[in-house]
Design a protein around this motif. Structure first.
Motif, PDB file in Angstrom:
ATOM      1  N   GLY A   1      -7.342  -7.172-153.239  1.00 28.57           N
ATOM      2  CA  GLY A   1      -7.715  -8.313-151.943  1.00 28.57           C
ATOM      3  C   GLY A   1      -6.461  -9.092-151.532  1.00 28.57           C
ATOM      4  N   ILE A   2      -5.214  -8.442-151.651  1.00 22.91           N
ATOM      5  CA  ILE A   2      -4.089  -9.040-151.400  1.00 22.91           C
ATOM      6  C   ILE A   2      -4.067  -8.676-149.881  1.00 22.91           C
ATOM      7  CG2 ILE A   2      -2.421  -7.072-151.362  1.00 22.91           C
ATOM      8  CD1 ILE A   2      -0.466  -8.820-152.780  1.00 22.91           C
ATOM      9  N   GLY A   3      -3.116  -9.972-149.173  1.00 23.72           N
ATOM     10  CA  GLY A   3      -2.949  -9.700-147.723  1.00 23.72           C
ATOM     11  C   GLY A   3      -4.302 -10.447-147.008  1.00 23.72           C
ATOM     12  N   GLY A   4      -4.048 -10.279-145.487  1.00 25.76           N
ATOM     13  CA  GLY A   4      -4.887 -10.877-144.839  1.00 25.76           C
ATOM     14  C   GLY A   4      -5.108 -12.399-144.895  1.00 25.76           C
ATOM     15  N   SER A   5      -6.491 -12.842-144.904  1.00 22.44           N
ATOM     16  CA  SER A   5      -6.690 -14.379-145.270  1.00 22.44           C
ATOM     17  C   SER A   5      -6.172 -14.648-146.569  1.00 22.44           C
ATOM     18  CB  SER A   5      -8.036 -14.393-144.824  1.00 22.44           C
ATOM     19  OG  SER A   5      -8.888 -13.690-145.692  1.00 22.44           O
ATOM     20  N   ASN A   6      -6.242 -13.610-147.681  1.00 21.94           N
ATOM     21  CA  ASN A   6      -5.908 -14.127-148.909  1.00 21.94           C
ATOM     22  C   ASN A   6      -4.393 -14.276-149.087  1.00 21.94           C
ATOM     23  OD1 ASN A   6      -8.540 -14.183-149.992  1.00 21.94           O
ATOM     24  ND2 ASN A   6      -8.408 -11.596-150.194  1.00 21.94           N
ATOM     25  N   GLY A   7      -3.560 -14.043-148.113  1.00 20.13           N
ATOM     26  CA  GLY A   7      -2.125 -13.983-148.372  1.00 20.13           C
ATOM     27  C   GLY A   7      -1.554 -13.243-149.466  1.00 20.13           C
ATOM     28  N   TRP A   8      -0.262 -13.515-149.568  1.00 18.17           N
ATOM     29  CA  TRP A   8       0.686 -12.591-150.637  1.00 18.17           C
ATOM     30  C   TRP A   8       0.978 -13.265-151.650  1.00 18.17           C
ATOM     31  CZ3 TRP A   8       1.038  -7.573-149.710  1.00 18.17           C
ATOM     32  CH2 TRP A   8       0.598  -7.160-148.381  1.00 18.17           C
ATOM     33  N   TYR A   9       0.562 -14.407-152.139  1.00 23.67           N
ATOM     34  CA  TYR A   9       0.594 -15.037-153.384  1.00 23.67           C
ATOM     35  C   TYR A   9       1.967 -15.329-153.750  1.00 23.67           C
ATOM     36  CZ  TYR A   9      -4.299 -13.608-154.479  1.00 23.67           C
ATOM     37  OH  TYR A   9      -5.620 -13.297-154.096  1.00 23.67           O
ATOM     38  N   SER A  10       2.743 -15.885-152.587  1.00 26.86           N
ATOM     39  CA  SER A  10       4.175 -16.326-153.230  1.00 26.86           C
ATOM     40  C   SER A  10       4.515 -16.939-151.809  1.00 26.86           C
ATOM     41  CB  SER A  10       4.887 -15.226-153.541  1.00 26.86           C
ATOM     42  OG  SER A  10       5.270 -14.259-152.589  1.00 26.86           O
ATOM     43  N   TRP A  11       5.072 -18.105-151.693  1.00 23.39           N
ATOM     44  CA  TRP A  11       5.593 -18.737-150.816  1.00 23.39           C
ATOM     45  C   TRP A  11       5.521 -18.476-149.364  1.00 23.39           C
ATOM     46  CZ3 TRP A  11      12.027 -18.256-150.000  1.00 23.39           C
ATOM     47  CH2 TRP A  11      12.317 -19.381-149.283  1.00 23.39           C
ATOM     48  N   PRO A  12       4.108 -19.094-149.043  1.00 22.29           N
ATOM     49  CA  PRO A  12       3.271 -18.727-147.667  1.00 22.29           C
ATOM     50  C   PRO A  12       4.437 -18.938-146.377  1.00 22.29           C
ATOM     51  CG  PRO A  12       2.069 -19.858-149.080  1.00 22.29           C
ATOM     52  CD  PRO A  12       3.477 -19.938-149.824  1.00 22.29           C
ATOM     53  N   LEU A  13       5.188 -19.936-146.348  1.00 24.31           N
ATOM     54  CA  LEU A  13       5.983 -20.132-145.361  1.00 24.31           C
ATOM     55  C   LEU A  13       7.024 -19.135-145.184  1.00 24.31           C
ATOM     56  CD1 LEU A  13       6.926 -22.232-143.177  1.00 24.31           C
ATOM     57  CD2 LEU A  13       8.792 -23.175-145.024  1.00 24.31           C
ATOM     58  N   ALA A  14       7.627 -18.252-146.347  1.00 29.65           N
ATOM     59  CA  ALA A  14       8.633 -17.360-146.098  1.00 29.65           C
ATOM     60  C   ALA A  14       8.086 -16.257-145.384  1.00 29.65           C
ATOM     61  CB  ALA A  14       9.283 -17.095-147.322  1.00 29.65           C
ATOM     62  N   TRP A  15       6.757 -15.872-145.818  1.00 28.85           N
ATOM     63  CA  TRP A  15       5.995 -14.799-145.207  1.00 28.85           C
ATOM     64  C   TRP A  15       5.657 -14.954-143.868  1.00 28.85           C
ATOM     65  CZ3 TRP A  15       5.153 -10.014-147.658  1.00 28.85           C
ATOM     66  CH2 TRP A  15       5.523 -10.009-148.936  1.00 28.85           C
ATOM     67  N   SER A  16       5.271 -16.117-143.417  1.00 21.82           N
ATOM     68  CA  SER A  16       4.905 -16.441-142.191  1.00 21.82           C
ATOM     69  C   SER A  16       6.229 -16.577-141.390  1.00 21.82           C
ATOM     70  CB  SER A  16       4.288 -17.955-142.046  1.00 21.82           C
ATOM     71  OG  SER A  16       3.096 -18.187-142.672  1.00 21.82           O
ATOM     72  N   VAL A  17       7.189 -17.009-141.742  1.00 18.88           N
ATOM     73  CA  VAL A  17       8.330 -16.797-140.781  1.00 18.88           C
ATOM     74  C   VAL A  17       8.830 -15.339-140.866  1.00 18.88           C
ATOM     75  CG1 VAL A  17      10.800 -17.305-140.953  1.00 18.88           C
ATOM     76  CG2 VAL A  17       9.192 -19.001-141.704  1.00 18.88           C
ATOM     77  N   ARG A  18       8.782 -14.527-142.062  1.00 17.33           N
ATOM     78  CA  ARG A  18       9.104 -13.284-141.465  1.00 17.33           C
ATOM     79  C   ARG A  18       8.072 -12.598-140.692  1.00 17.33           C
ATOM     80  NH1 ARG A  18      10.890  -9.321-140.320  1.00 17.33           N
ATOM     81  NH2 ARG A  18      11.856  -7.565-141.514  1.00 17.33           N
ATOM     82  N   GLY A  19       6.833 -12.896-140.739  1.00 16.22           N
ATOM     83  CA  GLY A  19       6.005 -12.145-139.711  1.00 16.22           C
ATOM     84  C   GLY A  19       6.277 -12.698-138.258  1.00 16.22           C
ATOM     85  N   ALA A  20       6.536 -13.922-138.211  1.00 15.27           N
ATOM     86  CA  ALA A  20       6.789 -14.191-136.665  1.00 15.27           C
ATOM     87  C   ALA A  20       8.281 -13.835-136.360  1.00 15.27           C
ATOM     88  CB  ALA A  20       7.151 -15.783-136.714  1.00 15.27           C
ATOM     89  N   LEU A  21       9.015 -13.432-137.224  1.00 12.01           N
ATOM     90  CA  LEU A  21      10.394 -12.817-136.651  1.00 12.01           C
ATOM     91  C   LEU A  21      10.139 -11.255-136.290  1.00 12.01           C
ATOM     92  CD1 LEU A  21      13.055 -14.370-139.399  1.00 12.01           C
ATOM     93  CD2 LEU A  21      12.765 -14.737-136.908  1.00 12.01           C
ATOM     94  N   ASP A  22       9.407 -10.781-137.086  1.00 12.25           N
ATOM     95  CA  ASP A  22       8.892  -9.234-136.678  1.00 12.25           C
ATOM     96  C   ASP A  22       8.289  -9.404-135.383  1.00 12.25           C
ATOM     97  OD1 ASP A  22       8.884  -6.818-137.853  1.00 12.25           O
ATOM     98  OD2 ASP A  22       6.670  -6.746-137.920  1.00 12.25           O
ATOM     99  N   ARG A  23       7.556 -10.285-135.294  1.00 12.88           N
ATOM    100  CA  ARG A  23       6.637 -10.269-133.492  1.00 12.88           C
ATOM    101  C   ARG A  23       7.819 -10.501-132.889  1.00 12.88           C
ATOM    102  NH1 ARG A  23       1.825  -8.298-133.469  1.00 12.88           N
ATOM    103  NH2 ARG A  23       1.515  -9.802-131.723  1.00 12.88           N
ATOM    104  N   ILE A  24       8.664 -11.274-132.885  1.00 12.54           N
ATOM    105  CA  ILE A  24       9.810 -11.544-131.930  1.00 12.54           C
ATOM    106  C   ILE A  24      10.556 -10.406-131.356  1.00 12.54           C
ATOM    107  CG2 ILE A  24      11.763 -12.858-131.414  1.00 12.54           C
ATOM    108  CD1 ILE A  24      10.768 -15.375-132.985  1.00 12.54           C
ATOM    109  N   VAL A  25      10.787  -9.596-132.645  1.00 12.01           N
ATOM    110  CA  VAL A  25      11.593  -8.177-131.993  1.00 12.01           C
ATOM    111  C   VAL A  25      10.661  -7.128-131.846  1.00 12.01           C
ATOM    112  CG1 VAL A  25      13.545  -8.922-133.396  1.00 12.01           C
ATOM    113  CG2 VAL A  25      11.714  -7.603-134.545  1.00 12.01           C
ATOM    114  N   GLY A  26       9.248  -7.351-131.548  1.00  9.25           N
ATOM    115  CA  GLY A  26       8.544  -6.419-131.145  1.00  9.25           C
ATOM    116  C   GLY A  26       7.734  -5.584-132.500  1.00  9.25           C
ATOM    117  N   GLY A  27       7.817  -6.177-133.559  1.00  8.89           N
ATOM    118  CA  GLY A  27       6.888  -5.660-134.664  1.00  8.89           C
ATOM    119  C   GLY A  27       5.484  -5.991-134.610  1.00  8.89           C
TER     120      GLY A  27
END
Length: 492
Positions: free
Chosen positions: A363-389
């Protein structure tokens, strides 16, 4: 006598994955051609079809895939692979047409894009639409009778065009938009596209031409957003067109607002600058319209939203691997090719049963998240979007179950052994290849949990990346192991 055999290319993608069960229901035998057939093994229809491995640019493999085939569906394209995607599309179409002739295929069916009529407007259309039109012309010029179906925006849960429409409308009650929102469009429901595709398998041999297919509504993109808002129960949206927004800037904006990455959004957005409406409806001479007539836009939107709310989206635009995504298998030897394989391993014995731990892992990922440091995952996702990921917005197809080939935020499911193993391959923008693997075993009456993060760097930048993020592994990966164990213990 056996029923006709249909080959479906692009079966790991959005439309191909939906076409297969429709052909089976119509009584056809089906063979699926894919570069990675293993991605299809968990589909509910996988045991009813023949799977063959072939790359569209490998003439010998394509010829083998087409042996004894009666009808071949060409549903592949190089959308978003880079500036030379048209060359790839052109070459693969020529290979397919020649191989189909050599194999004695009776009929080709291709789904292309609906573009402007011939003339200067057609020449000024987007590179994506011009390439789709060129592929159709190559197939029609071959020796095998071909039906080219040309569609504009396809409305269906999980299609890239629908996801752009949905997220723009839901997330922006007031939006500054480029001029393309005033272009006229004739959208079509995905169920109607599938109806016409299946019907083309029985076309008489003398039919060798293109057909425009669309729904009964012709409207601007702005009006389509307002219709979506009404169907979804949202307040009316305020749209402020701004002429100076170029297609490139528009695609970057769309990439930040929607889950569709910029590399895929750009050609779709560029296509919207052209008027895309049907100029004929000749298909009805050979394939009757769906029962009750073509599906109206409001009904198509309702059906798409119902599927999303029921979490029952069989295929999505993200079902297909994204252009540029790694295709290398997981290395089993740390010294492969003389390279380096970095590894972070975390193990533990959760106070929970293996089944409880597996439910949390699956059930990991999606709305359940990644079970660690949500802010870090959100920032990593945002950075990936900025560079076209792809970022984190792709979510997951099903909230409870994963299958090989599923997109999972910025990962792709590479392997699933229910109750035992989940391996994810990274599709974020990285200077190397990365995997995240979870295993659960039972030994001596206890549950053993093992978590591995692997990274194969590409060049000096790849090595620098690993050591730059290494200090955070204890928080991210250590926290993940502990949180998964706690979640499993609570769920017993």
């Amino acid at each position: 006598m056996d029923s006709p055999l249909c080959l479906v290319t692009g079966a790991t993608g959005y439309l191909g994955g939906r076409l297969v069960p429709e052909l089976l229901a119509a009584g056809y035998r089906v063979r699926c051609m894919a570069r990675t057939p293993g991605k299809l093994r968990d589909h509910p229809w996988a045991d009813r079809v023949e799977l063959v491995r072939a790359d569209a640019l490998d003439p010998d493999a394509v010829r083998r895939a087409l042996e004894r085939v009666d009808v071949a569906y060409y549903l592949i394209h190089a959308l978003g692979t880079g500036p030379h995607f048209a060359d790839t599309d052109r070459e693969s179409a020529r290979i397919f047409a020649a191989a189909a002739e050599e194999a004695g295929v009776r009929r080709l069916v291709y789904l292309g894009g609906l573009g402007p009529a011939a003339g200067s407007a057609a020449r000024d259309s987007s590179p994506h639409l011009r390439s789709r039109a060129e592929v159709g012309e190559i197939l029609l010029a071959g020796a095998v009778p071909t039906a080219v179906l040309r569609a504009a925006v396809i409305i269906g849960s999980g299609s890239a065009s629908f996801e752009i429409l949905r997220h723009l409308t839901e997330r922006l009650p007031v939006m500054v938009t480029p001029r393309w929102v005033t272009s006229r469009i004739q959208p079509i429901a995905v169920r109607d596209v599938l109806h016409y595709l299946v019907g083309c398998a029985a076309l008489p041999p003398e039919v060798n031409r293109a057909f425009d297919i669309g729904g009964p509504d012709v409207l601007t993109y702005e009006r389509m957003m307002q219709r979506y808002a009404a169907v979804a129960g949202l307040p009316r949206r305020r749209v402020l067109p701004v002429p100076m927004l170029s297609p490139r800037l528009s695609s970057l904006w769309v990439g930040l607002i929607t889950p569709v990455p910029g590399g895929l959004a750009r050609p779709l957005v560029e296509s919207l600058r052209s008027e895309v409406i049907c100029h004929e409806h000749d298909i009805v001479r050979y394939v009757p319209d769906p029962p009750g007539g073509p599906t109206g836009l409001d009904r198509a939107l309702e059906l798409a939203l119902e599927r999303i709310r029921d979490a029952n989206v069989a295929t999505r635009w993200s079902s297909a691997a994204l252009p540029g995504a790694p295709s290398d298998p997981l290395p089993t030897d740390p010294d492969w090719s003389g390279g380096t394989l970095y590894e972070d391993v975390r193990e533990g014995r959760p106070a929970a049963t293996p089944a409880a731990v597996w439910r949390v892992i699956e059930g990991i990922g999606g709305s359940n998240g990644w079970y660690s440091w949500p802010l870090a995952w959100s920032v990593r996702g945002a950075l990936d979007r900025i560079v076209g990921g792809v970022g984190l917005r792709r979510g997951r197809r099903d909230p409870h179950r994963l299958r090989v080939g599923d997109a999972l935020d910025f990962w792709r499911v590479e392997e699933v052994i229910p109750g035992e193993l989940l391996r994810l391959r990274a599709e974020m923008r990285l200077p190397g290849l990365a995997w995240l693997e979870f295993t659960v075993t039972a030994a001596g009456g206890a549950t053993h949990y093992r978590q591995r993060a692997l990274f194969h760097p590409r060049g000096l930048l790849g090595h620098a990346y690993w050591w730059a993020v290494f200090p955070f592994h204890g928080i991210v990966f250590g926290g993940m192991r502990r949180s998964i164990a706690r979640a499993a213990a609570r769920s017993r």
